[in-house]
Design an enzyme around this catalytic site. Structure first.
Site, mmCIF file in Angstrom:
data_model
loop_
_atom_site.group_PDB
_atom_site.id
_atom_site.type_symbol
_atom_site.label_atom_id
_atom_site.label_comp_id
_atom_site.label_asym_id
_atom_site.label_seq_id
_atom_site.Cartn_x
_atom_site.Cartn_y
_atom_site.Cartn_z
ATOM 1 N N LYS A 1 -10.311 -8.572 -3.820
ATOM 2 C CA LYS A 1 -11.356 -7.545 -3.739
ATOM 3 C C LYS A 1 -10.807 -6.191 -4.142
ATOM 4 O O LYS A 1 -11.510 -5.370 -4.720
ATOM 5 C CB LYS A 1 -11.871 -7.442 -2.298
ATOM 6 C CG LYS A 1 -12.800 -8.534 -1.880
ATOM 7 C CD LYS A 1 -13.004 -8.472 -0.354
ATOM 8 C CE LYS A 1 -12.647 -9.788 0.291
ATOM 9 N NZ LYS A 1 -12.140 -9.683 1.658
ATOM 10 N N LYS B 1 0.843 -1.205 0.000
ATOM 11 C CA LYS B 1 0.000 0.000 0.000
ATOM 12 C C LYS B 1 0.874 1.249 0.000
ATOM 13 O O LYS B 1 0.620 2.201 -0.750
ATOM 14 C CB LYS B 1 -0.953 0.006 1.187
ATOM 15 C CG LYS B 1 -1.995 -1.096 1.095
ATOM 16 C CD LYS B 1 -3.341 -0.694 1.694
ATOM 17 C CE LYS B 1 -4.466 -1.636 1.275
ATOM 18 N NZ LYS B 1 -4.622 -2.844 2.055
ATOM 19 N N LYS C 1 -3.512 -12.055 -9.184
ATOM 20 C CA LYS C 1 -4.182 -12.686 -8.033
ATOM 21 C C LYS C 1 -5.589 -12.114 -7.877
ATOM 22 O O LYS C 1 -5.764 -10.895 -7.938
ATOM 23 C CB LYS C 1 -3.386 -12.413 -6.752
ATOM 24 C CG LYS C 1 -4.066 -12.931 -5.490
ATOM 25 C CD LYS C 1 -3.434 -12.359 -4.235
ATOM 26 C CE LYS C 1 -4.385 -11.736 -3.282
ATOM 27 N NZ LYS C 1 -5.310 -12.240 -2.470
HETATM 28 P P1 ADP Z 1 -8.744 -9.961 -0.788
HETATM 29 O O1 ADP Z 1 -7.346 -10.007 -1.374
HETATM 30 O O2 ADP Z 1 -9.762 -10.263 -1.800
HETATM 31 O O3 ADP Z 1 -9.006 -8.678 -0.037
HETATM 32 P P2 ADP Z 1 -8.455 -11.123 1.805
HETATM 33 O O4 ADP Z 1 -7.106 -10.500 1.969
HETATM 34 O O5 ADP Z 1 -9.599 -10.579 2.597
HETATM 35 O O6 ADP Z 1 -8.837 -11.131 0.260
HETATM 36 O O7 ADP Z 1 -8.306 -12.667 2.094
HETATM 37 C C1 ADP Z 1 -9.188 -13.498 2.811
HETATM 38 C C2 ADP Z 1 -8.681 -14.926 2.756
HETATM 39 O O8 ADP Z 1 -8.786 -15.420 1.419
HETATM 40 C C3 ADP Z 1 -7.200 -15.036 3.128
HETATM 41 O O9 ADP Z 1 -6.987 -16.257 3.814
HETATM 42 C C4 ADP Z 1 -6.506 -15.046 1.801
HETATM 43 O O10 ADP Z 1 -5.258 -15.679 1.844
HETATM 44 C C5 ADP Z 1 -7.507 -15.808 0.930
HETATM 45 N N1 ADP Z 1 -7.394 -15.357 -0.467
HETATM 46 C C6 ADP Z 1 -7.643 -14.112 -0.944
HETATM 47 N N2 ADP Z 1 -7.462 -14.048 -2.275
HETATM 48 C C7 ADP Z 1 -7.067 -15.298 -2.657
HETATM 49 C C8 ADP Z 1 -6.727 -15.879 -3.908
HETATM 50 N N3 ADP Z 1 -6.760 -15.179 -5.032
HETATM 51 N N4 ADP Z 1 -6.372 -17.176 -3.930
HETATM 52 C C9 ADP Z 1 -6.357 -17.914 -2.788
HETATM 53 N N5 ADP Z 1 -6.672 -17.426 -1.570
HETATM 54 C C10 ADP Z 1 -7.027 -16.134 -1.488
#
Ligand code: ADP
Ligand code: TRP
Length: 320
Positions: A192, A110, A189
């Site tokens: 959100k 960030k 990847k």
């Molecule tokens: P985002 O990146 O969408 O904000 P979060 O950081 O809230 O997602 O992640 C919530 C959970 O989902 C964590 O355990 C994270 O490792 C898993 N996760 C998020 N994106 C992925 C992805 N593309 N592939 C596998 N696991 C993911």
């Protein structure tokens, strides 16, 4: 064995969240004492709209319950219903070197992008360590991007144990390699924050459109494609259904399968995969009292454990 994981209420959950974290967590609820929570304190580092947080929190609860979290087996609660984690976070922060936090990807990414960073974002891994340590957690199922945070938790817990005597259980991250980093519709990847997600629950028409819009190259359907394993639709198909993914990879490699038909298949397999959960979610959404009751009961159980571990840490460090 205690299994623990958390997810932020920062937006609609997607299939990366599902396959990377939720499904493994749901499967593990049969194998030990599972504690799963909605990380609403953590969401405050980057989401500043109160109504949105409230809505997202209910949505995450609905999503998790619809996908199979069983409140009879797992303790399901809201992070902020256990304010003891904030106190433990303070205790841990006194033994957390600045350098460790400066190396955290969550903060560095960030800061590198020029997004203004606040103190809570910097301290994020310490609160996460408190989340994990306060329940004597052994196993933390997460996606790849959270591995560093769990490693930091191990470092911080070891430091505390060395300084004040054996207090905390050292946790292990559990990462399923095959789904550790589910790609989004742009090949990066899925996240959100990148706007490249396929939501678990969303509008059928909009999701079909999103999937049909995945960019492919200009080769003709009849062309054999020796690099079929690199194709994004194939990779996603494999995440959802390994067998169908394999079958379509071979078809694509051989030639004769058009990208349009491949994406259509991807949409169908995805839509069908979540059909039962979708029906369950609609049922639950009509009954928010039930959802609040589940979270309330979960909070009571989680809090009892948290108070016990916090007391241990207070005693060890001379506060009591
Ligand atoms: P985002 O990146 O969408 O904000 P979060 O950081 O809230 O997602 O992640 C919530 C959970 O989902 C964590 O355990 C994270 O490792 C898993 N996760 C998020 N994106 C992925 C992805 N593309 N592939 C596998 N696991 C993911
Ligand atoms: N940082 C995690 C995420 O963004 C959420 C989280 C907070 C968490 N505390 C946790 C995950 C403790 C596992 C264990 O996805």
């Amino acid at each position: 064995m205690r299994i623990l994981s958390g997810i932020q209420p920062s937006g609609a959950l997607h299939i990366g969240n599902y396959f990377g974290m939720m499904r493994p967590a749901i499967e593990l609820q049969a194998k030990g004492e599972a504690f799963y929570f909605i990380a609403d304190y953590h969401s405050m580092t980057s989401l500043f709209d109160a109504a949105e947080r409230r809505k997202n929190t209910l949505d995450v609860a609905l999503d998790f319950l619809a996908c199979g979290l069983d409140p009879k087996r797992a303790v399901f609660f809201k992070q902020s219903d256990v304010p003891e984690v904030c106190e433990l976070s303070w205790l841990l922060s006194t033994l957390t070197p600045m350098g460790l936090l400066q190396r955290a990807h969550s903060f560095k990414d960030k800061a590198d992008k020029g997004i203004p960073v606040n103190h809570a974002l910097f301290a994020y891994p310490v609160l996460m360590a408190a989340d994990i340590l306060i329940y004597d957690s052994n196993i933390v199922p997460v996606g790849q991007d959270q591995k560093q945070h769990v490693e930091m938790t191990r470092d911080i817990a070891s430091k505390f144990n060395e300084q004040y005597g054996q207090t905390f259980v050292i946790p292990e991250p559990q990462i399923r390699e095959a789904v550790a980093k589910v790609p989004g519709i742009d090949g990066e990847k899925m996240s959100k924050s990148y706007g490249n997600t396929i939501e678990i629950f969303g509008d059928e028409k909009a999701l079909r459109k999103k999937i049909m819009a995945i960019k492919m190259d200009s080769r003709q359907p009849a062309d054999p494609k020796p690099d079929a394993d690199q194709n994004l639709a194939i990779q996603l198909l494999k995440v959802i259904n390994a067998g169908t993914g394999q079958e379509f990879e071979e078809k694509l490699r051989a030639g004769g399968l058009g990208y349009g038909d491949l994406k259509k298949k991807l949409f169908e397999v995805y839509w069908e995969y979540f059909a039962t959960a979708r029906a369950k979610r609609a049922e639950l959404a009509a009954n928010p009292d039930y959802v609040n009751k589940v979270l309330g009961e979960g909070a009571m159980k989680a809090r009892a454990k948290a108070m016990e571990v916090l007391k241990r840490a207070r005693k060890a460090s001379g506060l009591e």
